[in-house]
Design an enzyme around this catalytic site. Structure first.
Site: not given
Length: 523
Positions: A238, A465, A493
């Site tokens: 991320s 995502d 995610h």
């Protein structure tokens, strides 16, 4: 143009590893306090803490420090690395970086050095994340080959942390509903943000202006060096992909094997991020509602659009009349929104969203929504914050993302644009106030990152995502001169640790052998 209900905080592109399991334990009331023992390596009462750096001697002193590792329980080792407060002036002082490692389990001839890991956020603790990586993500061969190393980026958790005051101050800023229906409301929100920023500066001091991603990437090179590695091997999720890409751009000659999973596009403006996340969470919510409505017990009746509208109405109703949640607690619109959003990071958590919606719609109470919101906020049922992730997120993003300052009419016009592509919660994303009156101006430059001269890099993207939409991974892989893209066709995610062997085989072959699939791969 209809008025926007409230100013809410954007979802952070964090990685909730094993979220379904964690939420199950949380809802069952089984999550206890964290315990950590820190005996010395040799059993003495005063373990070696390593070299104390004299900042007046400059960067050589920082890069030449010796680490003092301590046993910190369950087979892990912990230490502290001293880094420059200000990388542009290394003589200005030092900060501390918390570091924890799981030593490689293999023989000496199997070992490849250190693998640094970052969970994202920004603001998530790599030290806390380490056990999740070791237990749930990386395979045995990677554990044998690498010391897996978690670190708290500057400003986060154990690394000279950002502090914004007591729990009541933090709660008031992040969880209170503030209607945004006039220019006066906008000015009041900015004043609230200014006061909060001043409280952060008073409690944190000068480090508040030094927690940008470029400085954190420079810290990573320092950690690499003092660990004794010639090249940096790194696993970033991320926001950690932006941190890793920034590192590769600053130190292409020091890049070893970098995995960037759930990528941010470094060229995005703050507006681009708002639009992208609004669409991502809209799509994730649609996927959830479609799945829920396959079951007759789903509390969202009617068509897909009617189910989405019912979710939006629940949040609006909670703002107008907060839901009772037991023991005198209530769930307002903002907390309801957090409780919904957190489950969209992982499709394994969708059953908990169904539980929460069923309770709220059919019983008129919000105890499950509150538990989910507390999980997102790193907050206990009594209102205590267990981590500084929320305030660190604010401080880091305010330095990384220059913002467009708009008046109320301009904000509503932008909100209408976002709502056109994300009807359910698009306006909430677009009306966020937070960085415009921050004590330090943004220093980040939003631009493509190419990292010319870096060794091959693996970028991983998930088609469903919500927090870091797949298009961002495509963009980062296109920008990086030496990258290949691994695509996982899934929901939620990030992919590694969630996408099964089709993802782990590619990632771990790269980490162990340095081999990337030519032209990318998809599964």
């Amino acid at each position: 143009m209809e008025p926007v209900r409230r100013a809410v905080r954007l979802p952070r592109p964090a990685r909730p590893v094993a979220l379904g399991l964690t939420v199950a334990l949380l809802l069952a009331g089984c999550v206890g306090g964290k315990e950590q023992s820190t005996p010395s390596d040799d059993g003495s009462d005063s373990p070696d803490q390593g070299t104390t750096v004299d900042p007046s001697l400059g960067l050589d002193a920082f890069y030449g420090q010796t680490l003092g590792w301590e046993d910190c329980g369950s087979g892990y080792e912990c230490t502290t690395v001293q880094a420059p407060l200000d990388w542009d002036d290394p003589t200005a002082g030092a900060i501390e970086l918390a570091v924890k490692r799981s030593p490689a389990t293999g023989s000496a001839d199997e070992r490849l050095g250190s693998l640094l890991v970052n969970p994202g956020g920004p603001g998530a603790s790599g030290v806390d994340f380490l056990s999740s990586v070791v237990d749930y993500v990386v395979g045995d061969d990677v554990l044998a080959a690498y010391d897996i190393v978690g670190f708290d980026p500057r400003g986060v958790a154990g690394s000279s942390p950002v502090d914004c005051g007591d729990d009541e101050t933090i709660d008031a800023f992040f969880t209170t509903d503030f209607p945004m229906e006039s220019q006066a409301d906008v000015e009041a929100a900015r004043e609230r943000a200014r006061a909060f920023g001043e409280a952060c500066l008073a409690a944190t001091g000068p480090v508040l202006g030094e927690v940008d991603t470029v400085s954190a990437a420079r810290d990573m090179d320092l950690i690499r060096a003092v660990l004794g590695d010639d090249k940096l091997s790194y696993l970033g999720f991320s926001y950690g992909t932006f941190l890793g890409a920034t590192y590769a751009d600053l130190y292409p000659e020091n890049v070893g094997r970098l995995v960037l999973d759930g990528a941010l596009d470094p060229s995005m403006s703050n507006d681009d991020l708002v639009v992208g996340q609004a669409i991502g969470f809209e799509n994730a919510l649609r996927a959830y509602v479609e799945d829920c409505q396959q079951d007759d017990a789903c509390p969202l009746k009617g068509t897909l659009d009617q189910g989405l509208a019912r979710v939006a109405q629940l949040v609006a109703d909670a703002e107008a009349s907060p839901l009772p949640a037991g023991s005198g607690a209530e769930v307002n619109g903002t907390l309801a929104w957090y409780g919904i959003v957190v489950t969209l990071y992982d499709d394994g958590s969708w059953p908990y969203l169904t539980m929460a919606l069923d309770e709220a719609i059919n019983s008129g109470t919000g105890s499950t929504l509150l538990e989910l919101a507390n999980f997102y906020l790193d907050r206990t049922p009594d209102g205590s914050y267990t981590a500084n992730s929320m305030v660190a997120f604010q401080a880091i993003n305010c330095l990384d993302y220059p913002m467009v300052v708009r008046d109320y009419d301009e904000m509503v016009a932008f909100a209408d644009q976002v709502a056109a592509v994300a009807p359910t919660f698009g306006r909430d994303f677009a009306m966020a106030i937070g960085c415009e009156t921050w004590p330090f101006p943004a220093t980040g430059e939003r631009r493509p990152i190419t990292a010319e001269g870096a060794a091959p890099i693996l970028v991983v993207g998930t088609t469903g995502d919500p927090a870091t939409p797949y298009e961002w991974a495509v963009a980062l892989a296109d920008q990086l001169a030496s990258a290949e893209l691994l695509t996982w066709e899934g929901e939620g995610h990030t992919a590694y640790g969630r996408g099964g062997s089709c993802v782990s085989d590619v990632v771990e072959t790269y980490l162990l052998e340095g081999e990337l699939p030519a032209g990318g791969a998809s599964c």
